[in-house]
Design a protein around this motif. Structure first.
Motif, PDB file in Angstrom:
ATOM      1  N   VAL A  64       2.763  -1.589   4.581  1.00  0.00           N
ATOM      2  CA  VAL A  64       3.636  -0.635   3.892  1.00  0.00           C
ATOM      3  C   VAL A  64       2.939  -0.070   2.665  1.00  0.00           C
ATOM      4  CG1 VAL A  64       5.860  -0.349   2.738  1.00  0.00           C
ATOM      5  CG2 VAL A  64       5.674  -1.837   4.734  1.00  0.00           C
ATOM      6  N   LEU A  65       2.251  -0.917   1.914  1.00  0.00           N
ATOM      7  CA  LEU A  65       1.554  -0.460   0.719  1.00  0.00           C
ATOM      8  C   LEU A  65       0.415   0.492   1.069  1.00  0.00           C
ATOM      9  CD1 LEU A  65       1.514  -3.800  -1.284  1.00  0.00           C
ATOM     10  CD2 LEU A  65       2.511  -1.654  -2.060  1.00  0.00           C
ATOM     11  N   ILE A  66      -0.279   0.244   2.169  1.00  0.00           N
ATOM     12  CA  ILE A  66      -1.348   1.146   2.605  1.00  0.00           C
ATOM     13  C   ILE A  66      -0.807   2.555   2.809  1.00  0.00           C
ATOM     14  CG2 ILE A  66      -2.848   1.685   4.568  1.00  0.00           C
ATOM     15  CD1 ILE A  66      -3.403  -1.293   4.835  1.00  0.00           C
ATOM     16  N   LYS A  67       0.337   2.629   3.450  1.00  0.00           N
ATOM     17  CA  LYS A  67       0.931   3.939   3.728  1.00  0.00           C
ATOM     18  C   LYS A  67       1.499   4.573   2.462  1.00  0.00           C
ATOM     19  CE  LYS A  67       4.384   6.147   6.708  1.00  0.00           C
ATOM     20  NZ  LYS A  67       5.409   5.923   7.782  1.00  0.00           N
ATOM     21  N   GLU A  68       2.176   3.775   1.642  1.00  0.00           N
ATOM     22  CA  GLU A  68       2.842   4.319   0.449  1.00  0.00           C
ATOM     23  C   GLU A  68       1.858   4.733  -0.628  1.00  0.00           C
ATOM     24  OE1 GLU A  68       5.806   2.522  -2.955  1.00  0.00           O
ATOM     25  OE2 GLU A  68       6.320   2.140  -0.847  1.00  0.00           O
ATOM     26  N   TRP A  69       0.784   3.946  -0.812  1.00  0.00           N
ATOM     27  CA  TRP A  69      -0.171   4.224  -1.881  1.00  0.00           C
ATOM     28  C   TRP A  69      -1.406   4.973  -1.392  1.00  0.00           C
ATOM     29  CZ3 TRP A  69      -0.306  -0.979  -5.107  1.00  0.00           C
ATOM     30  CH2 TRP A  69       0.939  -1.144  -5.738  1.00  0.00           C
ATOM     31  N   GLY A  70      -1.524   5.195  -0.081  1.00  0.00           N
ATOM     32  CA  GLY A  70      -2.660   5.933   0.453  1.00  0.00           C
ATOM     33  C   GLY A  70      -3.986   5.246   0.236  1.00  0.00           C
ATOM     34  N   ILE A  71      -4.043   3.942   0.503  1.00  0.00           N
ATOM     35  CA  ILE A  71      -5.266   3.168   0.310  1.00  0.00           C
ATOM     36  C   ILE A  71      -5.674   2.518   1.623  1.00  0.00           C
ATOM     37  CG2 ILE A  71      -4.933   2.733  -2.148  1.00  0.00           C
ATOM     38  CD1 ILE A  71      -3.541   0.192  -1.496  1.00  0.00           C
ATOM     39  N   SER A  72      -6.848   1.901   1.641  1.00  0.00           N
ATOM     40  CA  SER A  72      -7.366   1.281   2.863  1.00  0.00           C
ATOM     41  C   SER A  72      -7.178  -0.229   2.832  1.00  0.00           C
ATOM     42  CB  SER A  72      -8.854   1.602   3.026  1.00  0.00           C
ATOM     43  OG  SER A  72      -9.603   0.947   2.018  1.00  0.00           O
ATOM     44  N   ARG A  73      -7.393  -0.846   3.998  1.00  0.00           N
ATOM     45  CA  ARG A  73      -7.304  -2.302   4.074  1.00  0.00           C
ATOM     46  C   ARG A  73      -8.345  -2.970   3.167  1.00  0.00           C
ATOM     47  NH1 ARG A  73      -6.762  -0.626   9.405  1.00  0.00           N
ATOM     48  NH2 ARG A  73      -4.732  -1.107  10.367  1.00  0.00           N
TER      49      ARG A  73
ATOM     50  N   ASP B  20      -9.396  -2.086   0.402  1.00  0.00           N
ATOM     51  CA  ASP B  20      -9.010  -2.070  -1.011  1.00  0.00           C
ATOM     52  C   ASP B  20      -8.229  -3.318  -1.410  1.00  0.00           C
ATOM     53  OD1 ASP B  20     -10.173   0.418  -1.429  1.00  0.00           O
ATOM     54  OD2 ASP B  20      -8.369   1.496  -0.827  1.00  0.00           O
ATOM     55  N   PHE B  21      -7.658  -3.997  -0.421  1.00  0.00           N
ATOM     56  CA  PHE B  21      -6.869  -5.188  -0.721  1.00  0.00           C
ATOM     57  C   PHE B  21      -7.718  -6.454  -0.858  1.00  0.00           C
ATOM     58  CE2 PHE B  21      -3.190  -2.721   0.554  1.00  0.00           C
ATOM     59  CZ  PHE B  21      -2.195  -3.244  -0.269  1.00  0.00           C
ATOM     60  N   ALA B  22      -8.990  -6.382  -0.469  1.00  0.00           N
ATOM     61  CA  ALA B  22      -9.830  -7.578  -0.486  1.00  0.00           C
ATOM     62  C   ALA B  22      -9.847  -8.279  -1.848  1.00  0.00           C
ATOM     63  CB  ALA B  22     -11.245  -7.237  -0.038  1.00  0.00           C
ATOM     64  N   PRO B  23     -10.047  -7.557  -2.974  1.00  0.00           N
ATOM     65  CA  PRO B  23     -10.050  -8.259  -4.268  1.00  0.00           C
ATOM     66  C   PRO B  23      -8.722  -8.942  -4.575  1.00  0.00           C
ATOM     67  CG  PRO B  23     -11.044  -6.085  -4.475  1.00  0.00           C
ATOM     68  CD  PRO B  23     -10.394  -6.127  -3.125  1.00  0.00           C
TER      69      PRO B  23
ATOM     70  N   LEU C  71      -3.076  -1.987  -7.579  1.00  0.00           N
ATOM     71  CA  LEU C  71      -3.662  -3.174  -6.970  1.00  0.00           C
ATOM     72  C   LEU C  71      -4.187  -4.165  -8.001  1.00  0.00           C
ATOM     73  CD1 LEU C  71      -5.585  -1.758  -3.875  1.00  0.00           C
ATOM     74  CD2 LEU C  71      -3.620  -3.290  -3.883  1.00  0.00           C
ATOM     75  N   TRP C  72      -4.616  -3.675  -9.160  1.00  0.00           N
ATOM     76  CA  TRP C  72      -5.100  -4.596 -10.182  1.00  0.00           C
ATOM     77  C   TRP C  72      -3.979  -5.520 -10.642  1.00  0.00           C
ATOM     78  CZ3 TRP C  72      -9.981  -5.552 -10.966  1.00  0.00           C
ATOM     79  CH2 TRP C  72     -10.935  -4.577 -10.670  1.00  0.00           C
ATOM     80  N   THR C  73      -2.795  -4.957 -10.802  1.00  0.00           N
ATOM     81  CA  THR C  73      -1.649  -5.778 -11.199  1.00  0.00           C
ATOM     82  C   THR C  73      -1.297  -6.784 -10.116  1.00  0.00           C
ATOM     83  OG1 THR C  73      -0.772  -3.939 -12.505  1.00  0.00           O
ATOM     84  CG2 THR C  73       0.745  -5.719 -11.963  1.00  0.00           C
ATOM     85  N   ILE C  74      -1.313  -6.323  -8.861  1.00  0.00           N
ATOM     86  CA  ILE C  74      -1.032  -7.237  -7.756  1.00  0.00           C
ATOM     87  C   ILE C  74      -2.068  -8.352  -7.711  1.00  0.00           C
ATOM     88  CG2 ILE C  74      -0.991  -7.447  -5.238  1.00  0.00           C
ATOM     89  CD1 ILE C  74       0.359  -4.759  -5.082  1.00  0.00           C
ATOM     90  N   GLY C  75      -3.343  -7.999  -7.897  1.00  0.00           N
ATOM     91  CA  GLY C  75      -4.396  -9.005  -7.882  1.00  0.00           C
ATOM     92  C   GLY C  75      -4.204 -10.050  -8.970  1.00  0.00           C
ATOM     93  N   LEU C  76      -3.870  -9.606 -10.188  1.00  0.00           N
ATOM     94  CA  LEU C  76      -3.648 -10.540 -11.292  1.00  0.00           C
ATOM     95  C   LEU C  76      -2.474 -11.469 -10.996  1.00  0.00           C
ATOM     96  CD1 LEU C  76      -4.157 -11.573 -14.168  1.00  0.00           C
ATOM     97  CD2 LEU C  76      -2.694  -9.709 -15.009  1.00  0.00           C
ATOM     98  N   LEU C  77      -1.378 -10.883 -10.515  1.00  0.00           N
ATOM     99  CA  LEU C  77      -0.193 -11.690 -10.222  1.00  0.00           C
ATOM    100  C   LEU C  77      -0.433 -12.623  -9.036  1.00  0.00           C
ATOM    101  CD1 LEU C  77       2.563  -8.985 -10.790  1.00  0.00           C
ATOM    102  CD2 LEU C  77       2.058 -10.968 -12.232  1.00  0.00           C
ATOM    103  N   ARG C  78      -1.218 -12.173  -8.054  1.00  0.00           N
ATOM    104  CA  ARG C  78      -1.556 -13.057  -6.938  1.00  0.00           C
ATOM    105  C   ARG C  78      -2.420 -14.225  -7.417  1.00  0.00           C
ATOM    106  NH1 ARG C  78       0.661 -14.306  -2.603  1.00  0.00           N
ATOM    107  NH2 ARG C  78      -1.346 -14.810  -1.637  1.00  0.00           N
ATOM    108  N   PHE C  79      -3.292 -13.972  -8.377  1.00  0.00           N
ATOM    109  CA  PHE C  79      -4.094 -15.060  -8.947  1.00  0.00           C
ATOM    110  C   PHE C  79      -3.191 -16.095  -9.614  1.00  0.00           C
ATOM    111  CE2 PHE C  79      -6.118 -16.914 -12.706  1.00  0.00           C
ATOM    112  CZ  PHE C  79      -7.191 -17.565 -12.121  1.00  0.00           C
ATOM    113  N   ILE C  80      -2.231 -15.620 -10.428  1.00  0.00           N
ATOM    114  CA  ILE C  80      -1.318 -16.541 -11.112  1.00  0.00           C
ATOM    115  C   ILE C  80      -0.453 -17.279 -10.096  1.00  0.00           C
ATOM    116  CG2 ILE C  80       0.588 -16.700 -12.762  1.00  0.00           C
ATOM    117  CD1 ILE C  80      -0.571 -14.215 -14.145  1.00  0.00           C
TER     118      ILE C  80
END
Length: 462
Positions: free
Chosen positions: A54-63, A65-68, A117-126
């Motif tokens: 859903v995020l790929i479609k909504e934010w127009g990003i690639s798979r 981009d989620f790796a980090p 994605l930076w915010t998601i990455g930080l929150l996923r780390f926590i």
């Protein structure tokens, strides 16, 4: 024991009470609550996977981009696994479990507010810190509230709650996503563990094996034993004779003292290679099957078969360990996992799809059986003062294997296709067999209560 202690009252050996006594309803409730925290662990850990499309479609990003962001979560799990054990051994198992659940619940809930994605990455780390910390803390709590004869099965049943939580996340997402979107998925998905954390504050007691080492908290231990249908007299002096004989000091360095160094290094290697294999399946099995020309739905069924096989494998292996000890059941599962992976290299995916899917179910049976029951092995190898630290450090090394799988899986599939991927799984499981063969303190077969001995007696062959 000092003269003052001797005159204070009778002496009660907590180890004897817990290891050879009855498994009361109160103790079973504690194990159930600890298992719920692991269900939530697996539940929250899997939510991001359902939101990515859903995020790929909504934010127009690639798979890619989620790796980090995904890697950040795995790194957090590794750090959380190591730190939670040290905290649990120093400050108590209770708050280590509660803190872990609240951390990943609050972080997951906050992801619903993220705008990049930076915010998601930080929150996923926590969130990963909490997810990684919950597993060793809860399994330690389970081990210390369960008699020796049921301990392996109880710990394994607790670990099996991780894939059960992942399955629950899939059902949850299928209902919540259409109605509330990906943000609602995280809002509600995070509130559930938060509610559990609040419940744990009021219901989860401290481990008696932790309390016995703190005379200032013996009144709390006396009340806890009464709730466990084991009343004690006023002024009782508490000991834990079996384990205190082999303990020297607390903390990470203790993992390499009194003959523990070999077992510690071997367990680290076993966890690293086993989680490399397991997470390679979690992350890359559907991708590998699609690359072999199978339909996406069929490829997904391969991972489903792997997970279902793992649940049954873990429980069956736990029962086998209870009857035969841990050495041979674990080694046979390692060899079985390697043999199945090597055999599947010869199976043509297009012509024998059913055999291939069934084979991955069997591979999951063996690989997850080893992964789940190794926690019980850790609980047996390490004494109380470093049990959480030892389990957590082994899991932390396992998380490094999981992180490596994110990159190794992609590279191997690109370079060698299905054959290279299956070869990697087979070699990893063969390496786990070698590591577990090196471990000296394997769980012995369960004896009658009068015959149960401490870990030091098992090592000495008595």
């Amino acid at each position: 024991m000092s003269a003052a202690q001797a005159s204070a009252g009778p002496t009660v050996d907590i180890g004897q009470i817990l290891d050879t006594g009855l498994w009361t309803i109160m103790q079973k409730v504690v194990v159930f609550i600890a298992a719920l925290s692991i269900v939530m662990d697996g539940f929250d850990g899997q939510l991001i996977g359902f939101a990515i499309p859903v995020l790929i479609k909504e934010w127009g990003i690639s798979r890619g981009d989620f790796a980090p962001a995904l890697a950040a979560g795995l790194v957090g799990m590794g750090i959380g696994s190591a730190c939670a054990g040290l905290l649990a051994d120093r400050f108590g198992r209770r708050w280590a479990v509660i803190g872990s659940v609240l951390i990943f619940g609050l972080s997951t809930c906050t992801i619903g507010f993220a705008n990049n994605l930076w915010t998601i990455g930080l929150l996923r780390f926590i969130a990963g810190l909490g997810i990684g910390g919950a597993l060793p803390s809860s399994t330690t709590m389970t081990a210390e509230f369960t008699p020796a004869r049921q301990r392996t099965l109880a710990i394994t049943a607790t670990i099996v709650c991780v894939p059960l939580g992942g399955m629950l996340a899939g059902v949850f997402a299928s209902f919540v996503m259409p109605a509330f979107g990906w943000r609602g998925l995280f809002y509600i998905g995070g509130l559930l563990p938060i509610a559990l954390g609040v419940l744990l504050i009021f219901t989860l007691p401290e481990s008696p094996r932790f309390l016995v080492r703190r005379p200032g908290r013996w009144p709390e231990l006396t009340k806890l034993l009464a709730r466990m249908s084991r009343p004690t007299a006023s002024g009782t002096v508490f000991t834990d004779a079996y384990e205190q004989k082999m303990e020297k000091r607390e903390g990470f360095p203790a993992l390499f003292e009194r003959g523990l160094a070999r077992d510690t290094i071997a367990l680290w290697a076993a966890f690293f290679l086993n989680l490399l294999a397991v997470y390679s399946a979690f992350s890359w099995l559907p991708t590998m099957l699609v690359s072999e020309g199978l339909d996406v739905a069929v490829a997904g069924s391969g991972l489903t078969a792997y997970n279902f096989g793992g649940v049954f494998g873990a429980l069956i292996c736990a029962v086998a360990i209870t009857h035969f000890g841990s050495r041979w059941p674990l080694l046979l599962c390692c060899v079985g996992g390697a043999a199945v992976a090597f055999y599947l290299e010869t199976v043509n995916a297009a012509d024998h799809t059913g055999i291939l899917i069934a084979g991955f179910g069997l591979q999951g049976f063996f690989a997850n059986a080893v992964q789940s029951t190794m926690y019980a092995l850790c609980a047996h190898v390490y004494p109380t003062t470093v049990r959480a630290t030892g389990t957590a450090s082994a899991l932390a090394f396992g998380r490094l294997g999981a992180i490596l799988s994110a990159f190794a899986g992609a590279a191997v599939i690109t370079a060698g296709g299905a054959s290279g991927y299956l070869m990697m799984l087979g070699l990893a499981m063969a390496g786990v067999a070698v590591a577990l063969a090196v471990v000296g303190r394997h769980i012995p077969p369960v004896r009658k209560p009068a015959e149960i001995v401490g870990p030091q007696d098992a090592v000495a062959g008595r």
